[in-house]
Design an enzyme around this catalytic site. Structure first.
Site, PDB file in Angstrom:
ATOM      1  CB  THR A 127     112.150 135.874  47.138  1.00  0.00           C
ATOM      2  OG1 THR A 127     112.709 137.004  46.480  1.00  0.00           O
ATOM      3  CG2 THR A 127     110.988 135.332  46.332  1.00  0.00           C
ATOM      4  CB  SER A 133     106.538 141.793  42.754  1.00  0.00           C
ATOM      5  OG  SER A 133     107.029 141.080  41.653  1.00  0.00           O
ATOM      6  CB  ILE A 158     117.840 132.218  48.839  1.00  0.00           C
ATOM      7  CG1 ILE A 158     116.461 132.593  49.420  1.00  0.00           C
ATOM      8  CG2 ILE A 158     118.973 133.025  49.490  1.00  0.00           C
ATOM      9  CD1 ILE A 158     115.933 133.969  49.038  1.00  0.00           C
ATOM     10  CB  SER A 159     121.634 133.777  44.585  1.00  0.00           C
ATOM     11  OG  SER A 159     120.644 134.110  43.643  1.00  0.00           O
ATOM     12  NE  ARG A 269     126.070 128.882   8.058  1.00  0.00           N
ATOM     13  CZ  ARG A 269     125.992 127.585   7.838  1.00  0.00           C
ATOM     14  NH1 ARG A 269     127.072 126.826   7.975  1.00  0.00           N
ATOM     15  NH2 ARG A 269     124.850 127.034   7.498  1.00  0.00           N
ATOM     16  CD  GLU A 364     119.328 142.070  42.804  1.00  0.00           C
ATOM     17  OE1 GLU A 364     119.330 143.277  43.104  1.00  0.00           O
ATOM     18  OE2 GLU A 364     120.265 141.292  43.032  1.00  0.00           O
TER      19      GLU A 364
END
Ligand SMILES: Cc1cc2nc3c(=O)[nH]c(=O)nc-3n(C[C@H](O)[C@H](O)[C@H](O)COP(=O)(O)OP(=O)(O)OC[C@H]3O[C@@H](n4cnc5c(N)ncnc54)[C@H](O)[C@@H]3O)c2cc1C
Length: 402
Positions: A127, A133, A158-159, A269, A364
């Site tokens: 990217t 995209s 970027i991871s 709850r 992705e």
């Protein structure tokens, strides 16, 4: 013959990852997330547990298990948090499996083997600020200079940008050739001209590391071209078949975690004199989570089965990614709803699930891109053909990976 039973080996990996996540991630993740802290020590632990190369053949430093075992690992990791599943998605799914599929023998020995052992960490730079995209709109260029290429440009979102050692980076070797002008390169962080910088202020995956890469006159040996010159777009798309598979599997983990927390809270709850789980509208949300978990897993395992068979799976993987990531987002949203106001605070983990569940609907391939792909497949506008190099079928045989 269809077989829905996990093997003993797969069950034992599942148990091991679950124990690791319960003991070493879940007790600390709220604090790491609050402080926006990525923990490289978790990558080291993943390597100790041999999870960095779970579906990489033994001859390239991996464990040699099947592709669905990777899905199991990703599901269990994301039950803890999306950050460390994302790390395995880029390290194994997008980088190492791409080296396995497209790399030559020298590249596999030099880069894949240390990555499979977790001695080195891999990431994926596709990217750009103006090209998400629309991949072919990328502006990063690579110009031949003797035995090297000179790369200039930048990547974003970027991871593992600050922690990975090696990156698969895509650049234009021919700026006038559109998608056919893209080439894939193996880039080391230590190459002069490489810089990275984390992005601050993310909605979710705050315990993860995401950011920018900058290349200024970065010299990359021509020997580091992955595949052939001009083959980068195809390589990027085939890498996404594997990355998306891990994202889809991870989404199952996020649905499982949302369901687990919601069921627990439903029994704790009480309103109007009964457990909230006794109210049918609450049951409806639980039923949807439970059904979507089953549906998503089946789609993931089908995609993994096709990988094991050595067959193209772009259509099936896109479907699994699209359906499971949407379902995870809905499950996390409903988990917050079930927790009422308490779900809106970080006293419970469900608000983190909701924040984390959004990125996988974007990365992705966005929800819209997968919708369009599935529409095109159904209409007969899109078909998948054999690639020049396919991911090796499982069980691995030496002859198929060389
Ligand atoms: C946490 C995180 C981690 C990431 N990690 C990585 C990584 O490791 N490596 C990497 O390379 N990238 C990574 N990305 C980037 C990610 O893959 C892109 O953000 C994604 O591909 C979308 O691109 P974009 O953000 O530029 O959106 P755009 O492409 O600009 O899209 C904007 C909007 O327009 C829609 N749209 C665009 N085109 C069409 C169309 N043809 N039809 C219909 N709708 C359309 C999109 O669906 C979206 O809603 C990461 C992103 C995030 C959030």
């Amino acid at each position: 013959m269809l077989n829905f039973q996990l093997t003993e080996e797969q069950q034992s990996v599942q148990k091991m990852v679950r124990k690791f996540v319960d003991q070493e991630i879940i007790p600390y993740i709220a604090e790491w997330d609050r402080n926006h802290e990525f923990q490289p020590k978790i990558l080291k632990r993943l390597a100790d547990l041999q999870l960095t190369g779970v579906c990489i053949p033994e001859e390239y430093g991996g464990v040699g298990m099947d592709y669905n075992t990777l899905a199991i690992v990703c599901e269990e990791l994301e039950r803890g948090d999306t950050a460390y599943r994302t790390a395995i998605s880029v390290h194994t799914g997008l980088n190492s499996m791409t080296l396995l599929q497209w790399g030559n023998e020298e590249q596999k020995q030099k880069y894949l083997a240390p990555q499979a052992k977790g001695e080195k960490i891999g990431a994926f730079g596709l990217t750009e600020p103006n090209a998400g995209s629309d991949v072919a709109a990328m502006r990063t260029t690579a110009v031949r200079d003797g035995d090297d290429y000179i790369i200039n440009g930048s990547k974003t979102w970027i991871s593992l940008c600050d922690y990975a050692d090696n990156f698969i980076v895509f650049a234009k070797t021919d700026v006038n050739a559109g998608a056919k002008g893209v080439t894939a390169f193996i880039v080391e962080r230590t190459f002069p001209g490489f810089e990275s910088k984390a992005i601050k202020g993310k909605l979710g995956i705050r315990a993860g590391n995401t950011g920018e890469l900058f290349f200024s006159d970065m010299r990359v040996p021509a020997a580091n071209i992955l595949g052939e010159v001009g083959e980068g777009f195809k390589i990027a798309m085939s890498a996404l078949d594997n990355g998306r598979f891990t994202v889809a599997a991870g989404a199952c983990g996020l649905i499982a975690a949302s369901l687990e927390e919601s069921v627990k809270y439903c029994h704790e709850r009480k309103t109007f004199g009964k457990e909230i789980g006794q109210h049918q509208l609450v049951q409806q949300m639980i039923a949807k989570m439970s059904a979507n978990l089953e549906i998503s897993r089946l789609l993931v395992y089908k995609s993994g089965w096709l990988k094991n068979e050595g067959k193209r799976n772009t259509q099936e993987t896109s479907l699994a990614k699209w359906i499971s990531c949407n379902a995870a987002f809905e499950a996390a949203n409903d988990a917050v709803q079930i927790h009422g106001a308490y779900g809106y605070s970080d006293e419970y983990p469900v608000e983190r699930f909701l924040r984390n569940s959004k990125a996988p609907v974007i990365y992705e391939g966005t929800r819209e891109i997968h919708t369009v792909m599935q529409g095109e497949y159904a209409l007969g506008y899109r078909q998948d053909k054999e690639l020049r190099k396919m991911l090796p079928a499982w069980p691995f045989e030496e002859v198929t990976v060389r």
